[in-house]
Design a protein around this motif. Structure first.
Motif, PDB file in Angstrom:
ATOM      1  N   UNK A   1       0.832  -1.209   0.000  1.00  0.00           N
ATOM      2  CA  UNK A   1       0.000   0.000   0.000  1.00  0.00           C
ATOM      3  C   UNK A   1       0.862   1.252   0.000  1.00  0.00           C
ATOM      4  N   UNK A   2       1.865   1.286   0.887  1.00  0.00           N
ATOM      5  CA  UNK A   2       2.718   2.477   0.964  1.00  0.00           C
ATOM      6  C   UNK A   2       3.532   2.659  -0.306  1.00  0.00           C
ATOM      7  N   UNK A   3       4.036   1.549  -0.848  1.00  0.00           N
ATOM      8  CA  UNK A   3       4.807   1.651  -2.085  1.00  0.00           C
ATOM      9  C   UNK A   3       3.946   2.120  -3.248  1.00  0.00           C
ATOM     10  N   UNK A   4       2.714   1.604  -3.339  1.00  0.00           N
ATOM     11  CA  UNK A   4       1.805   2.020  -4.415  1.00  0.00           C
ATOM     12  C   UNK A   4       1.445   3.498  -4.275  1.00  0.00           C
ATOM     13  N   UNK A   5       1.191   3.920  -3.016  1.00  0.00           N
ATOM     14  CA  UNK A   5       0.869   5.329  -2.793  1.00  0.00           C
ATOM     15  C   UNK A   5       2.040   6.218  -3.182  1.00  0.00           C
ATOM     16  N   UNK A   6       3.257   5.780  -2.855  1.00  0.00           N
ATOM     17  CA  UNK A   6       4.441   6.570  -3.205  1.00  0.00           C
ATOM     18  C   UNK A   6       4.613   6.658  -4.720  1.00  0.00           C
ATOM     19  N   UNK A   7       4.362   5.529  -5.415  1.00  0.00           N
ATOM     20  CA  UNK A   7       4.487   5.539  -6.876  1.00  0.00           C
ATOM     21  C   UNK A   7       3.450   6.483  -7.490  1.00  0.00           C
ATOM     22  N   UNK A   8       2.212   6.390  -6.993  1.00  0.00           N
ATOM     23  CA  UNK A   8       1.172   7.285  -7.514  1.00  0.00           C
ATOM     24  C   UNK A   8       1.476   8.740  -7.244  1.00  0.00           C
ATOM     25  N   UNK A   9       1.947   9.067  -6.037  1.00  0.00           N
ATOM     26  CA  UNK A   9       2.292  10.450  -5.705  1.00  0.00           C
ATOM     27  C   UNK A   9       3.448  10.937  -6.580  1.00  0.00           C
ATOM     28  N   UNK A  10       4.431  10.063  -6.817  1.00  0.00           N
ATOM     29  CA  UNK A  10       5.572  10.440  -7.662  1.00  0.00           C
ATOM     30  C   UNK A  10       5.123  10.690  -9.102  1.00  0.00           C
TER      31      UNK A  10
ATOM     32  N   UNK B   1      -4.278   9.745  -7.968  1.00  0.00           N
ATOM     33  CA  UNK B   1      -3.342   8.798  -8.578  1.00  0.00           C
ATOM     34  C   UNK B   1      -2.797   7.779  -7.579  1.00  0.00           C
ATOM     35  N   UNK B   2      -2.394   8.158  -6.353  1.00  0.00           N
ATOM     36  CA  UNK B   2      -1.983   7.124  -5.395  1.00  0.00           C
ATOM     37  C   UNK B   2      -3.080   6.107  -5.099  1.00  0.00           C
TER      38      UNK B   2
ATOM     39  N   UNK C   1       2.177  11.757 -10.037  1.00  0.00           N
ATOM     40  CA  UNK C   1       1.470  13.038 -10.046  1.00  0.00           C
ATOM     41  C   UNK C   1       2.452  14.202 -10.015  1.00  0.00           C
ATOM     42  N   UNK C   2       3.465  14.106  -9.162  1.00  0.00           N
ATOM     43  CA  UNK C   2       4.456  15.186  -9.072  1.00  0.00           C
ATOM     44  C   UNK C   2       5.208  15.368 -10.393  1.00  0.00           C
ATOM     45  N   UNK C   3       5.610  14.254 -11.010  1.00  0.00           N
ATOM     46  CA  UNK C   3       6.342  14.351 -12.271  1.00  0.00           C
ATOM     47  C   UNK C   3       5.468  14.952 -13.371  1.00  0.00           C
TER      48      UNK C   3
END
Length: 367
Positions: free
Chosen positions: A23-32, A68-69, A34-36
């Motif tokens: 969950x945390x890894x998926x959220x981090x990927x989604x947040x990244x 996205x996350x 969005x930021x990019x």
């Protein structure tokens, strides 16, 4: 010999750590992601100076950073290897969060559309009749669209639970009685909503219209589903229900155009030279920056016992300028009469009979 679980099966702690990591890894990927995306969009907007990219970045950045996350988590949720019951609870929570954040993105997308319309159509221009028509409809459609998005999202979230679906099925059986009760209870609200549709598309009033309502002069500041906010000239706010503008008469000074005639009344003695006063009015108005060069007339509109009524009629491009022009004309014309024809200011005449008249002599003798 008692049955023993194989050592290869993960323990409860391992399952929890695996699920948390996914969950945390998926959220981090989604947040990244969005930021990019929005960082690249910001660079493109600065290089190309496109308002659309700027509006998307300004309004959509925050909701997309949540959507996205959650979207990535919804794809990777089966990788958590949770038990079926726990996986079902997690799936419900993720679906609810996904629907909520997606609705948030839709609401902000409506804001992007509004920003684009306001960018290309300026309501601050003098001849803004078409723009005010558009903005009035846009404001009502925006409120209706946002309300529908929220309503549909709430319905989808609630209907995803089996208990709520059962309650909804039971309620539908008594919908006939409930609709009658709700209809009577919400009669005023429904009539206001229908009045809102009528105002939005027939447009007896629009945003920034100049109205005279209940003896108050002001501009339409806001039109909601149920009421209209009128900004009075002294910064007060007059709030009126939508039904008021369907059922009662009112003055709309900008219904078809913002041009307006201003009237100034002067009261003078009968000895005033009207032609000279008319010439002074024309000279004064011709040099005034607020006059729109349409109408400049002085007429004797009434003759009273002691005074003449002179009406100065001048025109301006909008009501605010017409008011200022009237004030200036009134001040300057009064000053002109004071300086050049003070004997023609309003006066009261008293006639005294000579002392050699018989009636006067008899009164003097009696005294």
């Amino acid at each position: 010999m008692p049955f023993q679980l194989p050592d290869l099966l993960p323990t409860q702690l391992e399952l929890f750590l695996r699920a948390a990591g996914v969950v945390l890894g998926s959220a981090a990927v989604g947040w990244l992601l969005a930021r990019l995306f929005f960082k690249a969009l910001g660079r493109y907007a600065r290089r190309e100076s496109t308002f659309l990219a700027q509006a998307v970045g300004r309004h959509m950045c925050q909701p997309a950073s949540w959507f996205l996350p959650v979207l990535v988590i919804s794809f990777t949720l089966p990788l958590t290897l949770l038990p079926s019951q726990a996986l079902e609870v997690a799936r419900r929570l993720v679906e609810t969060a996904l629907l909520t954040t997606f609705a948030w993105c839709l609401v902000k997308a409506v804001d992007v559309v509004q920003a684009l319309v306001e960018r290309y159509y300026q309501i601050t221009s003098e001849d803004n009749l078409r723009v005010r028509k558009l903005f009035t409809q846009l404001q009502f459609v925006k409120k209706l669209t946002v309300s529908l998005i929220i309503f549909v999202t709430l319905a989808l979230v609630l209907m995803s639970f089996a208990t709520v679906r059962k309650i909804g099925t039971g309620l539908l059986t008594s919908a006939g009685i409930a609709s009658v009760i709700v209809g009577f209870a919400a009669q005023r609200s429904i009539s206001n909503l229908l009045a809102g549709f009528q105002i939005a598309f027939t447009q007896p009033i629009r945003l920034d219209d100049v109205l005279v309502v209940e003896g108050e002069w002001g501009r339409v500041e806001e039109i909601t589903f149920t009421y209209v906010v009128l900004r009075i000239w002294d910064e007060r706010r007059l709030v009126l229900p939508l039904n008021y503008f369907i059922e009662k008469p009112f003055q709309n000074w900008t219904r078809t155009a913002s041009q307006l005639l201003g009237t100034v009344f002067l009261y003078t003695d009968y000895t005033i030279p009207v032609a000279e006063v008319r010439a002074e009015l024309q000279r004064l108005v011709a040099a005034h920056p607020l006059w729109d060069k349409r109408v400049c007339v002085l007429q004797v509109t009434d003759s009273k016992e002691r005074t003449l009524e002179l009406r100065c009629l001048v025109s301006a491009s909008n009501s605010s300028q017409a008011f200022d022009l009237r004030c200036d004309v009134r001040e300057q014309m009064v000053h002109f009469i004071q300086q050049h024809y003070p004997e023609s200011l309003p006066k009261t005449r008293t006639l005294t009979a000579p002392t050699d008249q018989p009636f006067t002599s008899a009164i003097a003798a009696a005294e």
